[in-house]
Structures are given as structure tokens and as C-alpha cells.
Design a protein around this motif. Sequence first.
Motif, mmCIF file in Angstrom:
data_model
loop_
_atom_site.group_PDB
_atom_site.id
_atom_site.type_symbol
_atom_site.label_atom_id
_atom_site.label_comp_id
_atom_site.label_asym_id
_atom_site.label_seq_id
_atom_site.Cartn_x
_atom_site.Cartn_y
_atom_site.Cartn_z
ATOM 1 N N GLY A 43 0.830 -1.275 0.190
ATOM 2 C CA GLY A 43 -0.067 -0.111 0.091
ATOM 3 C C GLY A 43 0.940 1.285 -0.078
ATOM 4 N N SER A 44 0.703 2.136 1.010
ATOM 5 C CA SER A 44 1.603 3.132 1.185
ATOM 6 C C SER A 44 3.063 2.983 1.526
ATOM 7 C CB SER A 44 0.879 4.099 2.276
ATOM 8 O OG SER A 44 -0.178 4.589 1.963
ATOM 9 N N ASN A 45 3.308 1.733 1.910
ATOM 10 C CA ASN A 45 4.773 1.682 2.358
ATOM 11 C C ASN A 45 5.601 1.639 1.247
ATOM 12 O OD1 ASN A 45 6.765 -0.904 2.774
ATOM 13 N ND2 ASN A 45 6.778 0.204 4.592
ATOM 14 N N LYS A 46 4.962 1.139 0.149
ATOM 15 C CA LYS A 46 6.017 1.070 -1.174
ATOM 16 C C LYS A 46 6.162 2.171 -1.747
ATOM 17 C CE LYS A 46 2.944 -0.541 -4.667
ATOM 18 N NZ LYS A 46 2.726 -1.946 -5.718
ATOM 19 N N ALA A 47 5.585 3.232 -1.316
ATOM 20 C CA ALA A 47 5.547 4.668 -1.814
ATOM 21 C C ALA A 47 6.267 5.544 -1.217
ATOM 22 C CB ALA A 47 4.280 5.327 -2.332
ATOM 23 N N ALA A 48 6.934 5.002 0.146
ATOM 24 C CA ALA A 48 7.727 5.833 1.038
ATOM 25 C C ALA A 48 9.026 6.013 0.586
ATOM 26 C CB ALA A 48 7.767 5.035 2.409
ATOM 27 N N ILE A 49 9.689 7.006 0.950
ATOM 28 C CA ILE A 49 11.199 7.357 0.238
ATOM 29 C C ILE A 49 12.106 6.955 1.372
ATOM 30 C CG2 ILE A 49 10.107 9.289 -1.205
ATOM 31 C CD1 ILE A 49 12.011 11.074 0.693
ATOM 32 N N GLY A 50 11.698 6.654 2.688
ATOM 33 C CA GLY A 50 12.664 5.963 3.505
ATOM 34 C C GLY A 50 13.328 6.598 4.631
ATOM 35 N N GLY A 51 12.864 7.945 4.594
ATOM 36 C CA GLY A 51 13.429 8.870 5.712
ATOM 37 C C GLY A 51 13.030 8.375 7.020
ATOM 38 N N ILE A 52 14.000 8.391 8.081
ATOM 39 C CA ILE A 52 13.632 8.171 9.314
ATOM 40 C C ILE A 52 14.327 9.060 10.385
ATOM 41 C CG2 ILE A 52 13.844 6.412 11.336
ATOM 42 C CD1 ILE A 52 14.668 4.410 8.766
ATOM 43 N N ARG A 53 13.345 9.896 11.144
ATOM 44 C CA ARG A 53 13.943 10.898 12.078
ATOM 45 C C ARG A 53 13.042 10.772 13.402
ATOM 46 N NH1 ARG A 53 10.709 15.912 11.897
ATOM 47 N NH2 ARG A 53 9.329 15.861 9.970
ATOM 48 N N ALA A 54 13.962 11.249 14.376
ATOM 49 C CA ALA A 54 13.296 11.684 15.688
ATOM 50 C C ALA A 54 12.978 12.825 16.037
ATOM 51 C CB ALA A 54 13.785 10.970 16.856
ATOM 52 N N THR A 55 13.525 13.722 15.373
ATOM 53 C CA THR A 55 13.536 15.056 15.403
ATOM 54 C C THR A 55 12.218 16.008 15.020
ATOM 55 O OG1 THR A 55 14.631 15.334 13.443
ATOM 56 C CG2 THR A 55 16.052 15.626 15.442
ATOM 57 N N HIS A 56 10.902 15.528 15.553
ATOM 58 C CA HIS A 56 9.885 16.072 15.393
ATOM 59 C C HIS A 56 9.402 17.301 16.198
ATOM 60 C CE1 HIS A 56 8.651 13.043 12.759
ATOM 61 N NE2 HIS A 56 9.256 12.137 13.602
ATOM 62 N N SER A 57 8.416 18.109 16.196
ATOM 63 C CA SER A 57 7.919 18.680 17.138
ATOM 64 C C SER A 57 6.858 18.446 18.195
ATOM 65 C CB SER A 57 7.467 20.090 16.540
ATOM 66 O OG SER A 57 6.360 19.667 15.819
ATOM 67 N N ASP A 58 6.348 17.386 18.068
ATOM 68 C CA ASP A 58 5.260 16.646 18.595
ATOM 69 C C ASP A 58 5.943 15.513 19.846
ATOM 70 O OD1 ASP A 58 3.366 14.103 18.958
ATOM 71 O OD2 ASP A 58 2.350 15.980 19.558
ATOM 72 N N PRO A 59 5.908 15.734 21.130
ATOM 73 C CA PRO A 59 6.509 14.847 21.982
ATOM 74 C C PRO A 59 6.100 13.302 21.872
ATOM 75 C CG PRO A 59 5.921 16.838 23.271
ATOM 76 C CD PRO A 59 5.382 17.064 21.743
ATOM 77 N N ALA A 60 5.002 13.038 21.365
ATOM 78 C CA ALA A 60 4.621 11.738 21.205
ATOM 79 C C ALA A 60 5.296 11.348 20.013
ATOM 80 C CB ALA A 60 2.974 11.710 20.821
#
Length: 385
Positions: A43-60
Motif C-alpha cells: 500500500g503506502s509503504n512501497k511509496a515511502a522514500i525511507g527517511g527516519i527521524r526522531a527530530t519532530h516537534s510533537d513529543p509523542a
Amino acid sequence: MRRHVYDVIILGSGSVGTPAAMAMAGQGLKVLVIDPAASPGQGSNKAAIGGIRATHSDPAKIRLCMRSLEIFATWEPIHGEDIGWLQGGYMFVAYTPREERLLKDLLVTQKSYGLNIDWYDRDDLLEIVPDLNPDGLIGGTFSPEDGSASPLLSIHAFWREAQRLGAAFRFREQPLSIHVSGGRVTGVRTDKGEYAAPVVVNAAGAWARPVAQMAGCDVPVIPDLHEAAITEPVARFLGPMVVDIRPAPGSANFYFYQQKSGQVLFCITPDPPIWGSDRSETSTFLPLVAPRLLDLMPRLAPLRVRRTWRGMYPMTPDGSPIVGWAPEVEGLLYAVGMCGQGFMLGPGVGELLARMVAGGLTPADEAVLRALTPERTFAGQEALK
């Protein structure tokens, strides 16, 4: 038809459903995953480009992605499989005072959770990525522990591990209804069988809303179309994912990085959003994104684009995921509305879902669930989506 009995049924074998099955099977639960597609991540997984970060603005999301990063970064040492993990980091650039203020303000929250991220002035930023356009560059933030991985290799690695731990997967099988009796979930009926379970997890991504409606519920998830592209492979010249959050005609931001295998991937956030489910690539994407790319990094000009594709971001009204028990029906568990970040959130969310079902929630889990509850008011927007 024979009725098979499980502890948990997961609807969707994508970025969330597959790592959730892995985590739940690891807790000793009897798990079944059902998906209409022929294999995981179609589904949407194969359209992902693969970036992975924890540096969000939302604590959750920070908490969930910190755990996801650990899983991606240690997968090959622990399991011996190459999933394309590359710890290149993430860089958010600032060319106007608006971006400078936003990024510096976010550092307070990000650092409070122990994230390794800092502000770099112009010359220091150019030391990290020398090919950035220096004209007007003020500086930016850089988080070296973020990275990228192959969605295809990762989802298949999670699938194989989930199977090894005992999870069952049924592909090419269409869910038709979620059985509810006495106000609680009792199982799922598909076009091929009946399956009983006291817990059903909706991990259906862009299809989350119709899946919720199978149980007589509703969840505010609507697909938003985003397009991406990949170039020919070239020798490595770029370390981090580069993100430019300046709005421009037709786009809110754009981002790009170089894969471990040498290709450059890039994507743009359309503005206004493009709602719907038509995943056909367009003739407007490259003319829209190319000027932004070449203005930010002129060195990209000679690269040849191999292909483009379009995927669906399962969006919520406030741009944050929905994770928690459905208020209308006991035993229906939502893990939906990842807003285009399901790949990076998936492993962390999967372990949280396992603790929700098997028991053992931590105080940090409780804080995450309060923020992402299906019963929230959906007011406001995350500052850094």
C-alpha cells in the motif's frame, strides 16, 4: 466455514501492521495479519522514500521515533540483514528569518527529550553539506543520528521476523466485516473465511476509514496525494536528508537525500493538498519540484530521473497519528493516520500496540496515548510535519 481463533487480528500488513505483528508475536500473542495485497508493504509503504527521524516537534512522535530509530539502526547487527540503513542525519535549512525562528524555537522541545540536534550557522552548515546554495543561507539544524532505510527491505525483514516468532499472514484476502457483539469486537469475516479474536487492529493506512466503518465506527483519516522521484545512482556526495520548509507556489516544502545505494530521492508537499486516491504519476510534479531542487543545490542538475510515483498520506485533521482504543466498540484498536510518516513511526508504534494488548504500559506510553487518542478534539497543527 471453519472459524480460526486468535488473540489479535491486524488489518493491514504495511509500515505499522507488520512491525506490530512482529512485536505482538514477540510478546507471545497469537497474531493473524490480513491484507488484500499479494505481499507485505504493497500500500503506502512501497511509496515511502525511507527517511527516519526522531527530530519532530510533537513529543509523542519524538518518543515513538526514538525507539524506531533504535530498531532500524541495530537491525543488521542483531539480525544479520541489510535493510539499507544509513545514518546520514537530517538537515533543515533556513534562508529566511521565519525558518530560523521556527527551527531555533523547536530546539527547546527537541533537546528536552535528549535528541542530538543543534543549530549550525551558515559556514558550519556548509561544512556538512558543501553543495548547498550559499546565497542567502542563514544556517539550519542538523541531527546526525537520524537516517534512512529501504522501505522494501525493511518491511520484508519485519515480515520474516514476525513469521519466525509465530505470526500468521493471509494475503490476497479481502476483509468484508468486523464482527461486533454486545458492544465488543469478536472477529473478522473475509472473502475466504471467518476469524475470531477479542482484539482487531485497524492498521489499514489510507484505507483506515472504510475499515473502521466495517465495525460501525468512523475515524477521520483522508488520503492526501504526494509524488516522489528517484534518480540514477551516482557516487556518494550527500550525507543527510535535506529539508527546505520555505513555502513556494504549489508547494509547502520539499526534501531529498541520497540512498545508501547512490540514488537521490526527492519529494514535495503540495499546497493546497491534493485529496483522493488516484495514484497515477503526473506531468506537473517534476516542473514543480525541479526549480526548487536546483536553486537549493545546483549540483543536482546533471542527474537523470529514473522514475516518479505517487503515494497516499493518510492525513488526520491535526496532522498527528491516531493511536488508541475506539471509543464506540470495545476491542477495536486504531493505529492509523500516520500522515506520511508511517515508515519511521511503525516499529515504535508496533511495540506500543503490543504493550497495549499484552499489558505493561509505561508512564511514557500513557503520555503518548493521551496525545494521540481517537477522542481528542483535533485542534491545531504540528509545527514541523
